[in-house]
Design an enzyme around this catalytic site. Structure first.
Site, PDB file in Angstrom:
ATOM      1  N   HIS A 156      -3.330  19.393 -88.231  1.00  0.00           N
ATOM      2  CA  HIS A 156      -2.298  18.982 -87.255  1.00  0.00           C
ATOM      3  C   HIS A 156      -0.927  18.857 -87.916  1.00  0.00           C
ATOM      4  CE1 HIS A 156      -5.800  17.870 -84.753  1.00  0.00           C
ATOM      5  NE2 HIS A 156      -6.260  17.319 -85.867  1.00  0.00           N
ATOM      6  N   SER A 277      22.976  32.000 -95.154  1.00  0.00           N
ATOM      7  CA  SER A 277      23.573  31.851 -93.833  1.00  0.00           C
ATOM      8  C   SER A 277      25.034  32.268 -93.928  1.00  0.00           C
ATOM      9  CB  SER A 277      23.458  30.394 -93.398  1.00  0.00           C
ATOM     10  OG  SER A 277      24.468  30.093 -92.466  1.00  0.00           O
ATOM     11  N   LYS A 283      22.231  27.230 -97.346  1.00  0.00           N
ATOM     12  CA  LYS A 283      20.970  27.647 -96.729  1.00  0.00           C
ATOM     13  C   LYS A 283      20.394  28.936 -97.289  1.00  0.00           C
ATOM     14  CE  LYS A 283      20.034  27.189 -92.424  1.00  0.00           C
ATOM     15  NZ  LYS A 283      20.280  27.775 -91.119  1.00  0.00           N
ATOM     16  N   GLU A 290      10.043  35.163 -90.871  1.00  0.00           N
ATOM     17  CA  GLU A 290      10.269  35.000 -89.431  1.00  0.00           C
ATOM     18  C   GLU A 290      10.108  36.324 -88.681  1.00  0.00           C
ATOM     19  OE1 GLU A 290      13.462  31.361 -89.323  1.00  0.00           O
ATOM     20  OE2 GLU A 290      14.129  33.280 -90.100  1.00  0.00           O
TER      21      GLU A 290
END
Ligand code: ARG
Length: 446
Positions: A156, A277, A283, A290
């Protein structure tokens, strides 16, 4: 020879071929299979005395030359000739004249396209299986380096129990092993020769189908001509294997996205597989992970597309079947790109042992071990032990019970059962896996 007087033009029924029926852009990718199938068919026609040996020689010479032209980028593709089969045949007429007309003896485009597609799926399924093995190899190497690296295991997405990071890598090793097998069975489903089935009913000539099968590397000839020209189960099996692989890749990438986040910081992706980024200099975005996760949907879409195309087919060949190749090829293109990227990502990622270790500290993650201690050393039933430890983790008093000093490493080492995370067990699994991959390599699987 102009288009209108080419004997192949009659196959189209009209000179005004509309774009609607054209499949050339997709099926020209099967040119090697189409030419190989035609060469084997011509050889068989010659061997059986159905076509003269001079004509067979001319046909084979012409087909080889066409293959060279295609590979040299010199072949003039004609979309108005609809598909790969007619393009090759029409060029054969230009090259060798009337003998070209004998190639299609005892053959239909229906058994021809089924043969080409099977040869094609055998090839790409073998390639995908090899790429799965390659990814497994990368996971295995990372597993070996990290047998004693301790990381929280999650259920979980809540910290559950400490595990070896090698064990985590081996979990994915298992998944891609099943995918390699699935591509292997798609290859086996495709490994049956349809040629000789004619349009649907078989052929009136004394064909030697076994000979053609052998020349093309098929293990068997199809048992029923009507099924053979319309069966595309091998395409479903391939796309399903690709879809299942994408599910596993997507899971791996989901983990990678989480692990590489600043909050977790368990891994750093290499520059090749992440990007900065444009606005926030601190970043590092996990774009490849992705994109792989995102592309899985395309392959699932291809599976639904192929299933849907097939479900409404009365026996035997219907033109709908031409719609089998776009999802097949898109699934193939997508899965090979994703498998290669995943391999690189895994091979190049930096494992942050300290961050993994830091996240595995504290008593909460050892709660199951404490409950096990109460069972083992205090004779308590597990359910009661569970309640006591739960109370303890909430800060409540649980009487005079003392919990032993225990480290995450000891917790991991204690799970010494087949399939468990104890370092000895993980090492055993790794040794076995190197053996498996070694024999896969020896058998030419990758
Ligand atoms: N382009 C067709 C396909 O991919 C080839 C077979 C055409 N056969 C026919 N009878 N129209 O299915």
């Amino acid at each position: 020879m102009s288009m209108s007087d080419s004997p192949t033009s009659s196959i189209r029924g009209s000179e005004l071929a509309s774009d609607f029926t054209v499949s050339l852009d997709i099926d020209k990718r099967m040119y090697r299979e189409d030419i190989a199938g035609s060469i084997a068919h011509a050889e068989m026609l010659g061997k059986q005395g159905i076509v003269s040996s001079e004509d067979v020689e001319a046909i084979i010479g012409g087909l080889r030359r066409i293959r060279e032209e295609i590979e040299a980028g010199e072949f003039e593709w004609k979309p108005e000739l609809e598909d790969i089969h007619i393009n090759v045949e029409a060029r054969l007429y230009e090259l060798i004249g009337d003998a070209a007309g004998r190639l299609h003896t005892a053959r239909s485009r229906n058994d021809q396209v089924a043969t080409d597609a099977r040869l094609y799926v055998k090839r790409i399924a073998g390639e995908c299986r090899a790429l799965c093995r390659g990814l497994q190899r990368a996971l295995l190497d990372r597993a070996e380096e990290n047998v004693t690296t301790i990381v929280p295991g999650y259920t979980h997405l809540q910290r559950a129990q400490p595990v070896s990071f090698g064990h985590v890598m081996m979990a994915y090793y298992e998944m891609f092993g099943r995918d390699a097998e699935a591509f292997g069975s798609a290859r086996a489903t495709a490994d049956v020769l349809p040629l000789g089935s004619g349009a649907l009913a078989g052929a009136t000539y004394p064909l030697d189908r076994e000979y053609v099968a052998e020349r093309l590397g098929f293990s068997a000839v199809s048992a029923n001509s009507m099924d053979a020209v319309s069966d595309r189960d091998f395409i479903l099996d391939f796309i399903f294997a690709a879809a299942k692989t994408m599910t596993h890749l997507s899971r791996l990438c989901e983990d990678i996205v989480i692990w590489s986040s600043e909050e977790f910081g368990f891994i750093q992706l290499s520059d090749a597989y992440s990007s900065g980024s444009s606005m926030m200099p601190q970043k590092r975005n996990p774009d490849y992970a992705e994109l792989i996760r995102g592309k899985s949907g395309r392959v699932f879409g291809s599976l639904v597309s192929a299933l849907t195309t097939l479900k409404g087919q009365p026996l035997t060949y219907n033109r709908d079947l031409q719609e089998d190749k776009p999802p097949l090829m898109d699934a193939y293109d997508t899965v090979i790109g994703c498998l290669s990227a995943a391999r690189g990502m895994i091979a190049e990622m930096t494992v942050s042992i300290d961050r993994m270790d830091g996240a595995s500290q504290g008593r909460d993650i050892l709660a199951t071990d404490y409950a096990d201690h109460l069972v083992r050393d205090h004779g308590m039933p597990f359910r009661e032990a569970y309640v006591r430890v739960a109370a303890h983790t909430r800060g409540e008093s649980i009487g005079d019970i003392e919990f032993p000093d225990l480290s995450a490493a000891e917790s991991v080492a204690a799970r010494d059962v087949a399939g468990g995370t104890a370092p000895g067990r993980v090492r055993e699994a790794i040794m076995q896996a190197y053996g498996e991959l070694g024999s896969a390599r020896l058998s030419g699987e990758w």
